[in-house]
Every structure is written in structure tokens, then in C-alpha cells.
Design an enzyme around this catalytic site. Structure first.
Site, short mmCIF file in Angstrom:
data_model
loop_
_atom_site.label_atom_id
_atom_site.label_comp_id
_atom_site.label_asym_id
_atom_site.label_seq_id
_atom_site.Cartn_x
_atom_site.Cartn_y
_atom_site.Cartn_z
N VAL A 30 0.84 -1.21 0.00
CA VAL A 30 0.00 0.00 0.00
C VAL A 30 0.87 1.26 0.00
O VAL A 30 0.63 2.19 -0.78
CB VAL A 30 -0.96 0.00 1.22
N GLY A 148 -10.89 -1.63 1.47
CA GLY A 148 -9.86 -1.19 0.52
C GLY A 148 -10.25 0.10 -0.19
O GLY A 148 -10.38 1.15 0.43
N GLY A 200 -0.79 -9.81 -3.49
CA GLY A 200 -0.69 -8.73 -2.49
C GLY A 200 -1.96 -8.51 -1.69
O GLY A 200 -2.12 -7.50 -1.03
N LYS A 218 -12.51 -5.62 10.94
CA LYS A 218 -13.22 -4.63 10.11
C LYS A 218 -14.68 -4.51 10.55
O LYS A 218 -15.23 -3.40 10.56
CB LYS A 218 -13.13 -5.05 8.64
P1 NAP Z 1 3.34 -4.73 3.59
O1 NAP Z 1 3.38 -4.92 2.12
O2 NAP Z 1 3.80 -5.85 4.46
O3 NAP Z 1 4.21 -3.42 3.92
C1 NAP Z 1 4.57 -3.06 5.21
C2 NAP Z 1 5.66 -1.99 5.11
O4 NAP Z 1 6.01 -1.56 6.42
C3 NAP Z 1 6.96 -2.46 4.45
O5 NAP Z 1 7.49 -1.44 3.67
C4 NAP Z 1 7.87 -2.76 5.64
O6 NAP Z 1 9.23 -2.55 5.32
C5 NAP Z 1 7.42 -1.70 6.61
N1 NAP Z 1 7.59 -2.05 8.01
C6 NAP Z 1 6.92 -3.00 8.72
N2 NAP Z 1 7.33 -2.98 10.01
C7 NAP Z 1 8.25 -2.00 10.11
C8 NAP Z 1 9.03 -1.48 11.18
N3 NAP Z 1 8.94 -1.99 12.42
N4 NAP Z 1 9.89 -0.47 10.93
C9 NAP Z 1 9.99 0.05 9.67
N5 NAP Z 1 9.27 -0.39 8.62
C10 NAP Z 1 8.42 -1.41 8.84
O7 NAP Z 1 1.88 -4.34 4.09
P2 NAP Z 1 0.70 -3.73 3.22
O8 NAP Z 1 -0.02 -4.83 2.52
O9 NAP Z 1 1.20 -2.57 2.47
O10 NAP Z 1 -0.30 -3.26 4.39
C11 NAP Z 1 -0.08 -2.07 5.11
C12 NAP Z 1 -1.30 -1.78 5.97
O11 NAP Z 1 -2.43 -1.61 5.11
C13 NAP Z 1 -1.70 -2.90 6.92
O12 NAP Z 1 -2.27 -2.34 8.08
C14 NAP Z 1 -2.76 -3.66 6.14
O13 NAP Z 1 -3.64 -4.39 6.98
C15 NAP Z 1 -3.46 -2.50 5.49
N6 NAP Z 1 -4.21 -2.83 4.29
C16 NAP Z 1 -3.61 -3.56 3.30
C17 NAP Z 1 -4.32 -3.83 2.13
C18 NAP Z 1 -3.71 -4.64 1.02
O14 NAP Z 1 -4.43 -4.95 0.06
N7 NAP Z 1 -2.42 -4.99 1.07
C19 NAP Z 1 -5.61 -3.34 1.98
C20 NAP Z 1 -6.18 -2.57 3.01
C21 NAP Z 1 -5.47 -2.33 4.16
P3 NAP Z 1 9.98 -3.49 4.23
O15 NAP Z 1 9.31 -3.22 2.93
O16 NAP Z 1 11.38 -3.03 4.26
O17 NAP Z 1 9.78 -4.89 4.71
N1 HSE Z 2 -5.85 -8.93 3.72
C1 HSE Z 2 -6.91 -8.00 3.51
C2 HSE Z 2 -7.96 -8.62 2.62
C3 HSE Z 2 -6.37 -6.75 2.88
O1 HSE Z 2 -7.68 -9.66 2.01
O2 HSE Z 2 -9.08 -8.12 2.56
C4 HSE Z 2 -7.39 -5.66 2.77
O3 HSE Z 2 -7.77 -5.19 4.03
#
Ligand code: NAP
Ligand code: HSE
Length: 443
Positions: A30, A148, A200, A218
Site C-alpha cells: 500500500v 480497501g 498482495g 473490520k
Molecule cells: P506490507 O506490504 O507488508 O508493507 C509493510 C511496510 O512496512 C513495508 O514497507 C515494511 O518494510 C514496513 N515495516 C513494517 N514494520 C516495520 C518497522 N517496524 N519499521 C519500519 N518499517 C516497517 O503491508 P501492506 O499490505 O502494504 O499493508 C499495510 C497496511 O495496510 C496494513 O495495516 C494492512 O492491513 C493494510 N491494508 C492492506 C491492504 C492490502 O491490500 N495490502 C488493503 C487494506 C489495508 P519493508 O518493505 O522493508 O519490509
Molecule cells: N488482507 C486484507 C484482505 C487486505 O484480504 O481483505 C485488505 O484489508
């Protein structure tokens, strides 16, 4: 209604574009999509926010990782970003409870608005963060935390505010909806999960998706906003998709149902039902046609009637769209010098009802011995518990064993659980292979 011109409220916004400096915590799925959008669509964002959005600083775990974008001032210490004097707003996209929760508190304590997609932190600690934000006079926004890319929380809080919500049924986990769609097309659970991870959609720990932890997080947020009920995931009944068998999807299809992981909240006697579990839905219900990683929330308001929001519930770009909506809102307020909206009145005091009191129809699949008297025993158990039987399917037995599929009328959860226990204990039952709750088209 059109917004009154700033000048009318004594502000002197002249169209000058102010820079709003973002501290980006996390540049993963994200965070990277947010940073890329800021780099490539500055004109669109400036028009919406009356400000230039700038990623001033960013924090990641591994600065050497290739992310397909270039960022200045990248650190591995998110606290450094939160504390930096040149950061106006903190965008938290790390995920997980800590350090994210502590970092958001620190930002708010320092008078910095926070935008986040973190449903875990908001579901468990939202009220505490809101109290703190109200005391400090800053904004806390989390449109991306549920659904999302679907605009959901703002319409619920504002556009539907005149309604007394009666019911909310939702597909709010993209990963499990993707898995169930793939399984309906013949994929195995494991293959479908691996593909959802690659795309992702899945959480860092995919058991949060599969065991319905994410959907319960949620739903807690939705229940608070939609029903004004004080609720954390602890009060929400939760059952995931791990144990589902493609055979039950096929039986369901034969009976005119689609199988979904549903988040359900419904106004009941003296409280609100709140639960997440797999459920059969009539195939002609609008939610039954929501496939893949798409999410949808179907609502019933006492004024507006049925309303459905649907769209991409997961994925970098879709989620970035919601994060950027919050960011433009915050940036516009900062650019125009508008005050922060005071907190809205607290919750209604309605409790979340215990799951045992919920009434639903049930689908049961039993593996039984092919001997006389089986049906008599089954119907006796159901009759003793006051559960009506709506239909029965039995296939030709194979090797002395047969599958029996029962569809009950609506009964209390406590009675259905007891029926499952007693049916499993019958001498002619080999096992109860599945019990799946069934949702009606309209309640
Ligand atoms: P992700 O791909 O795992 O990215 C997490 C990021 O945070 C990475 O860049 C990671 O660094 C960094 N990070 C994690 N812990 C850290 C720490 N202690 N210190 C510094 N950097 C740290 O996660 P994501 O999918 O983008 O999700 C992010 C948030 O959005 C979550 O709360 C998730 O539930 C929410 N969300 C995600 C989606 C989705 O479709 N993915 C949809 C809605 C909401 P590195 O890259 O170096 O590992
Ligand atoms: N892991 C979550 C999903 C990301 O699959 O809906 C979006 O919140």
C-alpha cells in the site's frame, strides 16, 4: 450542499498551493502505491486538496529493497519520521499492532494528523486514539481500513447519517473471497491462498485472513460507525474458511446458494448481532455475485432501504485510493486553515448480543451408515430441540456409507450447536462433516 467559499468564513485562501509534508511509515504494497500516486498524479491531488503533497520522509525495515520508486530521507526508524519537525501528517502503513499503535499515539500527541489503513489498531484501540485526537485537536482518518478502495466509512458516517441502520451484511476480506471464488472454480484451498498472497491481497500472516481475524477487525469498526455501538473484535463471533470442503460449495450450488465469508451485523431484541462466518446466500442476492478480491457491503436503512457499496477490497492501488482520499481531506483542511470537526456524540449503549441468541437456518452434512432407521434418529434429534427440517438430500450410498444433507428452518444458535453435538453422537453417524449457517435474501 456546496461548501461556502473560504472568504465567507474569514479565511483568505487565494488558490496558492501549500506543501503538506508526509511522513510515510511503510513502503510495502500500500505504501509504495501511495508514494507512486503522489509522484505521478500531483495535479489531480493538488486540485482535490488545494495543496502539494510531498513524501518528506519514509520508514521501512529494509532500505535496500527494490520498490520501483525513489524516495529521499528513508530510515529504518519510524519514530524518527514521526518526530521530525518537517513532517506535517503521518501516514501509517506498517500493519500490525505494534509499533504502529505507539507511533500513531506519538504522532497525535505531537499534534500531527494521522491517516492509516491499519484495521488491527483501529478495531482494538480506535476509541482511545479518537479520544486522544479530540484532546489534541487533530484528525485521525482510516477509510482504507475497511473495504480497501471502496468509499465506505465516510458515506456511512455522513451520507447515511439520517438512517437507523437495521442490517449490514458484507464481504470484507478480499483474500477469503478470492479463495472461495477459486475453490468454486475447482482450485484447492492451498493453491488459491498462494495466489492471493502473490497478488498482495493477504495479510503478512495469512491466518488473519483465513481465520476471519481481519474480517472481525473490520466488522468491529463498521459496527461502531453504523450502529453507534461500543464494540471490539472480542465481542464478535468468528469462524474462518479453513475447514470448508469444495463438496459443500457444490451441494450449496445445487440448492441455489453461493458460499461467502460474511460479516453480519443486525439490529436484534435489545442489542446488535455481530458475527463473521461462512454463510450460504441465495444465488440471486447481490452479494452472491461479488467474486474474487472484490468486497461489498449491503446495508438496510430504515429510510434509504437497501444500499450496496462494492469494489476492490484489497491491493495496493485500490487501497491507496482510500488512503489518498483521507490525505487530501487532511491536506485541504491544513491548506485552508479549517478547524478540525469536534468529536461526534458517543455510542448508544446497545450491547452486542451473545451468539447463542442469534437465529439462523443451518445446512448440515452428515456421513452416515447405510442402515434402516437413520432418518428417524436424525429427525428425532431435531424435533427434540424444536428445529424444523426444510429439506433433505441423500446420495446413493458408497461402501455402506452415505452423505446426508439437511437444511433446517431458522433456529437459535445454541439449539443448532446442541443438534450438531447430538447428531454426531448417534450410533449411525460416522461424522458431521459440515455445519454452515444460511442467510435469507431479506430479513
Ligand atoms: P506490507 O506490504 O507488508 O508493507 C509493510 C511496510 O512496512 C513495508 O514497507 C515494511 O518494510 C514496513 N515495516 C513494517 N514494520 C516495520 C518497522 N517496524 N519499521 C519500519 N518499517 C516497517 O503491508 P501492506 O499490505 O502494504 O499493508 C499495510 C497496511 O495496510 C496494513 O495495516 C494492512 O492491513 C493494510 N491494508 C492492506 C491492504 C492490502 O491490500 N495490502 C488493503 C487494506 C489495508 P519493508 O518493505 O522493508 O519490509
Ligand atoms: N488482507 C486484507 C484482505 C487486505 O484480504 O481483505 C485488505 O484489508
Amino acid at each position: 450542499m456546496a461548501r461556502p467559499p473560504s472568504r465567507a468564513r474569514g479565511l483568505r485562501y487565494s488558490g496558492t498551493v501549500k506543501a503538506v509534508r508526509i511522513g510515510l511509515l511503510g513502503v510495502g504494497t500500500v505504501g509504495a502505491a501511495v508514494a507512486k500516486a503522489i509522484a505521478t498524479r500531483g495535479d489531480v491531488l493538488a486540485r482535490a486538496s488545494r495543496a502539494t503533497l510531498v513524501v518528506q520522509r519514509a520508514a521501512v525495515r529494509d532500505p535496500a529493497k527494490e520498490r520501483g520508486l525513489s524516495l529521499d530521507r528513508v530510515t529504518t526508524d519510524p519514530l524518527e519520521v514521526v518526530r521530525a519537525d518537517d513532517v506535517d501528517v503521518v501516514v501509517e502503513l506498517l500493519g500490525g499492532e505494534e509499533p504502529a499503535f505507539g507511533l500513531m499515539k506519538e504522532a497525535i500527541e505531537r499534534g500531527k494528523p494521522v491517516v492509516t489503513a491499519n484495521k488491527r489498531v483501529v478495531s482494538w484501540h480506535g476509541p482511545e486514539l479518537h479520544d486522544l485526537a479530540a484532546r489534541k485537536g487533530v484528525e485521525l482518518r482510516y477509510e482504507a481500513a475497511v473495504g480497501g478502495g471502496i468509499p465506505l466509512l465516510a458515506p456511512l458516517a455522513d451520507d447515511l447519517a439520517a438512517n437507523r441502520l437495521l442490517e449490514l451484511r458484507a464481504i470484507i476480506n478480499g483474500t477469503t473471497n478470492y479463495i472461495l471464488t477459486q475453490m468454486a472454480g475447482g482450485s484447492s484451498f492451498q493453491d488459491a491462498l498462494a495466489r492471493a498472497q502473490k497478488l498482495g491481497y493477504a495479510e503478512a500472516d495469512p491466518s488473519d485472513d483465513v481465520d476471519a481475524v481481519d474480517a472481525a477487525d473490520k466488522l468491529a469498526i463498521l459496527v461502531r460507525i453504523a450502529f453507534g455501538v461500543s464494540c471490539t473484535p472480542k465481542e464478535i463471533f468468528r469462524e474462518g474458511v479453513r475447514a470448508l470442503d469444495p463438496i459443500d460449495l457444490a451441494y450449496g450450488r445445487e440448492m441455489g446458494y453461493a458460499l461467502k465469508l460474511l460479516a453480519i451485523a443486525r439490529r436484534g431484541e435489545g442489542g446488535i448481532e455481530a458475527r463473521v462466518h461462512p454463510a450460504f446466500l441465495p444465488a440471486d442476492h447481490p452479494l452472491a455475485r461479488v467474486d474474487g478480491a472484490r468486497n461489498a457491503v449491503h446495508l438496510l436503512g430504515d429510510l434509504c432501504g437497501p444500499v450496496m457499496f462494492s469494489g476492490l477490497g484489497a491491493g495496493g492501488d485500490a487501497t491507496a485510493s482510500a488512503v489518498l482520499a483521507d490525505l487530501t481531506h487532511v491536506a485541504r483542511r491544513l491548506a485552508l486553515g479549517d478547524p478540525v470537526e469536534p468529536p461526534r456524540p458517543g455510542h448508544t449503549g446497545l450491547p452486542v448480543l451473545p451468539m447463542d441468541e442469534v437465529r439462523a437456518r443451518s445446512y448440515l452434512r452428515l456421513s452416515v451408515d447405510d442402515v434402516p432407521g437413520v432418518f428417524a434418529q436424525i429427525t428425532h434429534v431435531l424435533a427434540e430441540l424444536g428445529i424444523g427440517l426444510a429439506s433433505v438430500i441423500q446420495r446413493e450410498p458408497v461402501s455402506g456409507q452415505a452423505d446426508v444433507v439437511l437444511m433446517t428452518y431458522a433456529a437459535r444458535e445454541a439449539a443448532l450447536r446442541e443438534a450438531q453435538r447430538r447428531l454426531a453422537a448417534l450410533p449411525t453417524t460416522r461424522s458431521v462433516r459440515a455445519r454452515i449457517r444460511v442467510e435469507e435474501s431479506r430479513t
